[in-house]
Design a protein around this motif. Sequence first.
Motif, mmCIF file in Angstrom:
data_model
loop_
_atom_site.group_PDB
_atom_site.id
_atom_site.type_symbol
_atom_site.label_atom_id
_atom_site.label_comp_id
_atom_site.label_asym_id
_atom_site.label_seq_id
_atom_site.Cartn_x
_atom_site.Cartn_y
_atom_site.Cartn_z
ATOM 1 N N LYS A 51 -4.114 -33.601 -26.979
ATOM 2 C CA LYS A 51 -4.360 -34.652 -25.980
ATOM 3 C C LYS A 51 -3.075 -35.435 -25.714
ATOM 4 O O LYS A 51 -2.734 -35.721 -24.564
ATOM 5 C CB LYS A 51 -5.468 -35.577 -26.486
ATOM 6 C CG LYS A 51 -5.840 -36.687 -25.550
ATOM 7 C CD LYS A 51 -6.950 -37.546 -26.152
ATOM 8 C CE LYS A 51 -7.154 -38.802 -25.345
ATOM 9 N NZ LYS A 51 -8.087 -39.717 -26.020
ATOM 10 N N LYS A 52 -2.360 -35.752 -26.789
ATOM 11 C CA LYS A 52 -1.088 -36.479 -26.640
ATOM 12 C C LYS A 52 -0.068 -35.625 -25.892
ATOM 13 O O LYS A 52 0.670 -36.130 -25.052
ATOM 14 C CB LYS A 52 -0.516 -36.873 -28.010
ATOM 15 C CG LYS A 52 -1.353 -37.838 -28.808
ATOM 16 C CD LYS A 52 -1.251 -39.235 -28.269
ATOM 17 C CE LYS A 52 -2.082 -40.181 -29.125
ATOM 18 N NZ LYS A 52 -2.368 -41.433 -28.465
ATOM 19 N N LYS A 72 -0.721 -33.272 -23.708
ATOM 20 C CA LYS A 72 -1.147 -33.200 -22.309
ATOM 21 C C LYS A 72 -0.794 -34.490 -21.576
ATOM 22 O O LYS A 72 -0.322 -34.460 -20.432
ATOM 23 C CB LYS A 72 -2.658 -32.937 -22.256
ATOM 24 C CG LYS A 72 -3.187 -32.720 -20.863
ATOM 25 C CD LYS A 72 -4.666 -32.408 -20.872
ATOM 26 C CE LYS A 72 -5.190 -32.232 -19.460
ATOM 27 N NZ LYS A 72 -6.630 -31.991 -19.433
ATOM 28 N N GLU A 73 -0.998 -35.606 -22.252
ATOM 29 C CA GLU A 73 -0.668 -36.911 -21.669
ATOM 30 C C GLU A 73 0.833 -36.998 -21.372
ATOM 31 O O GLU A 73 1.240 -37.475 -20.303
ATOM 32 C CB GLU A 73 -1.090 -38.008 -22.665
ATOM 33 C CG GLU A 73 -1.093 -39.408 -22.107
ATOM 34 C CD GLU A 73 -1.604 -40.432 -23.111
ATOM 35 O OE1 GLU A 73 -1.121 -41.580 -23.060
ATOM 36 O OE2 GLU A 73 -2.481 -40.091 -23.943
ATOM 37 N N GLU A 102 1.670 -34.824 -18.334
ATOM 38 C CA GLU A 102 1.265 -35.476 -17.085
ATOM 39 C C GLU A 102 2.262 -36.561 -16.683
ATOM 40 O O GLU A 102 2.601 -36.710 -15.504
ATOM 41 C CB GLU A 102 -0.148 -36.060 -17.206
ATOM 42 C CG GLU A 102 -1.238 -35.017 -17.188
ATOM 43 C CD GLU A 102 -2.635 -35.607 -17.410
ATOM 44 O OE1 GLU A 102 -2.807 -36.842 -17.377
ATOM 45 O OE2 GLU A 102 -3.558 -34.797 -17.616
ATOM 46 N N LEU A 103 2.714 -37.328 -17.676
ATOM 47 C CA LEU A 103 3.711 -38.368 -17.380
ATOM 48 C C LEU A 103 4.995 -37.751 -16.836
ATOM 49 O O LEU A 103 5.602 -38.276 -15.892
ATOM 50 C CB LEU A 103 4.026 -39.189 -18.633
ATOM 51 C CG LEU A 103 3.085 -40.335 -18.968
ATOM 52 C CD1 LEU A 103 3.414 -40.919 -20.335
ATOM 53 C CD2 LEU A 103 3.149 -41.427 -17.917
ATOM 54 N N THR A 126 8.131 -44.727 -17.290
ATOM 55 C CA THR A 126 7.698 -43.422 -17.779
ATOM 56 C C THR A 126 8.456 -43.051 -19.055
ATOM 57 O O THR A 126 7.862 -42.560 -20.014
ATOM 58 C CB THR A 126 7.899 -42.335 -16.708
ATOM 59 O OG1 THR A 126 7.202 -42.710 -15.530
ATOM 60 C CG2 THR A 126 7.392 -40.993 -17.177
ATOM 61 N N LYS A 156 7.083 -44.983 -21.960
ATOM 62 C CA LYS A 156 5.787 -44.428 -22.383
ATOM 63 C C LYS A 156 5.976 -43.094 -23.109
ATOM 64 O O LYS A 156 5.300 -42.820 -24.098
ATOM 65 C CB LYS A 156 4.861 -44.234 -21.177
ATOM 66 C CG LYS A 156 4.298 -45.514 -20.624
ATOM 67 C CD LYS A 156 3.381 -45.244 -19.441
ATOM 68 C CE LYS A 156 2.814 -46.515 -18.861
ATOM 69 N NZ LYS A 156 1.945 -46.265 -17.706
ATOM 70 N N LEU A 201 4.827 -42.128 -26.817
ATOM 71 C CA LEU A 201 3.988 -40.944 -27.057
ATOM 72 C C LEU A 201 4.671 -39.980 -28.023
ATOM 73 O O LEU A 201 4.020 -39.371 -28.879
ATOM 74 C CB LEU A 201 3.683 -40.228 -25.744
ATOM 75 C CG LEU A 201 2.521 -40.757 -24.918
ATOM 76 C CD1 LEU A 201 2.449 -40.032 -23.570
ATOM 77 C CD2 LEU A 201 1.216 -40.612 -25.655
#
Length: 177
Positions: free
Chosen positions: A69-70, A72-73, A76-77, A89, A92, A96
Amino acid sequence: MKNLVKGAVLAVGLFAGLQIASAQQKIGHLNADEVFQATAEFKAAQEQLKTLGETKQKELDGMIAELQKKQKEADELMNNQSPANKAETETKLQALGQEFQQLQTRVQEVQKVAQDDVRKKEQELMTPIQSKLMTAINSVAKEKGYAYIFDIGSGAAVYYDGGEDVTADVKAKLGIK
């Protein structure tokens, strides 16, 4: 003189008889792994170990899903990054990245602990079974008058020709059909 000759013949006869008797020691063999795995205790232990392994695997699977999940996040960023939001970005993404690293380290630690737990549980469950098996083997050997019993399953007997297979006797002693 006759008694002396009779005594000497008797002594030689007894000595020869003892030599023959000691040379004819009974030797038996069995496959200890076969007996071990046929016990009800082994089968129950296998089930407990399977359940423990599945529980530990579910815990790891949850952590791995969180890692994915991390990832994928972060992907996406990266895909949605523009010159306007580049600084935000990157901040973030750094956060992450740190979370991902920490989570990855936790997964490795949990995996090691899980393996250790399973190994300890296996030893805890198998040691009494091994002890019970050895007691049964010793009992059969004494009851049947064996001088040696070789475990042909472990390769301990490099060569054997004949001897009696006492696997069935040991299984009977343990109540295995």
